[in-house]
Structure formats: C-alpha cells, structure tokens
Design a protein around this motif. Structure first.
Motif, short mmCIF file in Angstrom:
data_model
loop_
_atom_site.label_atom_id
_atom_site.label_comp_id
_atom_site.label_asym_id
_atom_site.label_seq_id
_atom_site.Cartn_x
_atom_site.Cartn_y
_atom_site.Cartn_z
N PHE A 186 3.05 -10.00 16.41
CA PHE A 186 2.91 -10.90 15.26
C PHE A 186 1.52 -10.75 14.63
N HIS A 187 0.54 -10.59 15.48
CA HIS A 187 -0.80 -10.37 14.94
C HIS A 187 -0.82 -9.14 14.03
N LEU A 235 1.64 -7.89 12.43
CA LEU A 235 2.41 -8.15 11.21
C LEU A 235 1.65 -9.06 10.24
N GLY A 236 0.59 -9.67 10.73
CA GLY A 236 -0.15 -10.63 9.92
C GLY A 236 -1.11 -10.00 8.94
N ASP A 237 -1.11 -8.69 8.86
CA ASP A 237 -2.02 -8.02 7.93
C ASP A 237 -1.22 -7.24 6.88
N PRO A 238 -1.54 -7.45 5.61
CA PRO A 238 -0.74 -6.84 4.55
C PRO A 238 -0.79 -5.31 4.57
N ARG A 269 1.63 -4.26 7.27
CA ARG A 269 3.02 -4.42 6.85
C ARG A 269 3.40 -3.33 5.86
N LEU A 277 2.77 -14.60 3.64
CA LEU A 277 3.27 -13.98 4.86
C LEU A 277 2.14 -13.74 5.86
N ASP A 278 1.00 -13.33 5.33
CA ASP A 278 -0.16 -13.13 6.19
C ASP A 278 -0.36 -14.32 7.10
N ASP A 279 -0.41 -15.48 6.49
CA ASP A 279 -0.73 -16.68 7.24
C ASP A 279 0.40 -17.05 8.20
N VAL A 280 1.62 -16.86 7.75
CA VAL A 280 2.75 -17.22 8.60
C VAL A 280 2.75 -16.34 9.86
N PHE A 281 2.62 -15.04 9.66
CA PHE A 281 2.62 -14.15 10.83
C PHE A 281 1.39 -14.39 11.69
N HIS A 282 0.27 -14.63 11.03
CA HIS A 282 -0.93 -14.95 11.81
C HIS A 282 -0.68 -16.17 12.69
N LEU A 335 2.11 -17.23 13.81
CA LEU A 335 3.07 -16.90 14.87
C LEU A 335 2.43 -16.04 15.96
N GLY A 336 1.27 -15.51 15.69
CA GLY A 336 0.62 -14.62 16.65
C GLY A 336 -0.10 -15.32 17.78
N ARG A 386 3.30 -20.80 18.87
CA ARG A 386 4.74 -20.55 19.01
C ARG A 386 5.37 -21.60 19.91
N TRP A 404 11.32 -11.37 5.11
CA TRP A 404 10.61 -10.10 5.20
C TRP A 404 11.29 -9.21 6.22
#
Lengths: 112, 112
Positions: free
Chosen positions: A12-13, A15-18, A21, B8-13, B15-16, B21, B85
């Motif tokens: 997830f970390h 995936l947290g970077d554009p 992704r 999305l950046d923030d959401v995945f961050h 979740l990381g 979680r 996504w």
DNA sequence: CATATAGTTAGGCCTATGACTAACCAACCC
DNA sequence: GGGTTGGTTAGTCATAGGCCTAACTATATG
C-alpha cells in the motif's frame, strides 16, 4: 529466490505514490526497460530508480537484466495480496456502498 | 461540508499503516468512539488520534461528536475510489494472474 | 463546586522518504 | 581502444511521518 511473505504495509505504501502508480499502469501494458520508463517522468534517473526499487522490493514488479538493459514487468502476487485484503472487507463495504446508493437515490427523488 | 476530490495518494498512504487498517477493520463492524478504538492499541492517545485524523482527512472515515464523545464510522467514498483504481487495472492483472496460474500448473506437472 | 472522564493541542524527537548531483561501472559500437 | 549509452552507487539535504510527554479544554457526575 526472494520469497518473502508479502507485506501489505509495503504494497500500500508503494501504491501511495503517483509516480509508482503511473509506472504500474505503464507496465500493465507490457514490460519495459528502465530508460523507457524513466522517459515518462521529469525526474533525475537515480530518484526514479528508487521508485523502481520500491516497486520491486514490495513485490509489485520484477526485473531482469540483459546486457546493460534492465527490463521491468509486473509481478501479480503483491497486487493479489492487496486485492485480497480489499476483498476480505468488500462485503461489508458493499453493504455500506448500497446504503450510500440508497441514500443517493433518495436524494435524487427528493431533488425533483 | 468537506467535499474535496479524493486523493488516491492519501487513501493508499492511509492504508499503508497496520494500525489504520486495523481501525478500518474494526469500524467495518460498526461505529465506535475514540476511547473504544484506542483501547485496542498499545499507543499513547495523541499518537493514536493522529491515525484517526489521517483516516478522516483522506476520507476513509468520518466522525461526529456528541457531548464529549467523538464517534467514528467508515466513509465509503474513499474506499470506492481506491477500489476503482484497482478495478480499472484488474482486467490486465487477471490476464497476468491467469498466466501465473498456467505457469504454476505447468510447474505442478513438471513437479511429479 | 470538585473531580473524574474524553479528547485535544503543543512541542519535541528520531527515522524514513524522496529528491538531487557527482562519480562510477559495464556493455555496445565504431 | 575510446567514446557513448544505460544503469548504478554514494553522499547530501529537506520534509514528512509516527511516536512520545505534558498541559489543556470541555463535558459529565457525585
């Protein structure tokens, strides 16, 4: 063989970077060498390489070198792990999503 | 009304982090006040609150205060964005997953 | 009103992250 | 062999992340 258990944290970390992704999106079409991937981003090569490393270390991508060219490709296992976490909770989410839909529908009706 | 587009950046961050979680998993059962959530983790309250803030700011959770008790609940929209996504790329992944399955099956056969 | 309870704010601390430049190695290719 | 190309390593730097304690505010409740 690096066969560590997949760490959701890391996936997830990653995936947290554009940028990362975007790399995954690009790789989802077909494998590509470093230079081709790097060309898509306005960033110094070493910085970009770090992103590739992150993707590889968390298991989202894999690479191999032929001559002096290193080619990256998607590695499904980590994606699968992330999906599974989401799937595990999807049922509950969907209840809530349905509730949201109901709500939105109600809104729509109220709207006219 | 905080109605920012979902990042999305923030959401995945968000979740990381395993704590976050776990909070989401807990909240997926039903809403809960801060103290009840905090009790599940061995962490100072202010530290824990930061996690709750992260979840709220990225839109994964929502909270409201009654008296001195603040209650948190899931907010589906951000989850939906993350799912979308993944869904957007799922088709490709699945091709690859199938390829993986093929590969594994081949391995199995070779294995005997 | 006094005290306990539930959260909140402020500030500090250390590590991790993400970006850079400069210098380096390892194929290719003339 | 010497230059060019493709990638790598090393070292620096600034910001963000995650944790803590201490002190504070705001609501109950006896």
């Amino acid at each position: 063989m690096t066969n560590q258990p997949i760490q959701l944290d890391d996936v997830f970390h990653a995936l947290g970077d554009p940028t990362r992704r975007a790399v995954l999106e690009r790789l989802s079409k077909k494998p590509a060498p470093v230079s081709e991937l790097a060309a898509l981003f306005d960033m110094a090569l070493p910085s970009f390489m770090q992103h590739l490393n992150v993707l590889e270390e968390c298991g989202l991508a894999r690479s191999s070198k032929a001559g002096r060219v290193r080619t990256y490709q998607l590695e499904p296992k980590a994606l699968r792990a992330a999906e599974q976490w989401m799937a595990k909770h999807r049922a509950i989410w969907e209840v809530r999503l349905n509730q949201l839909d109901d709500y939105l529908n109600k809104m729509k009706e109220t709207d006219r």
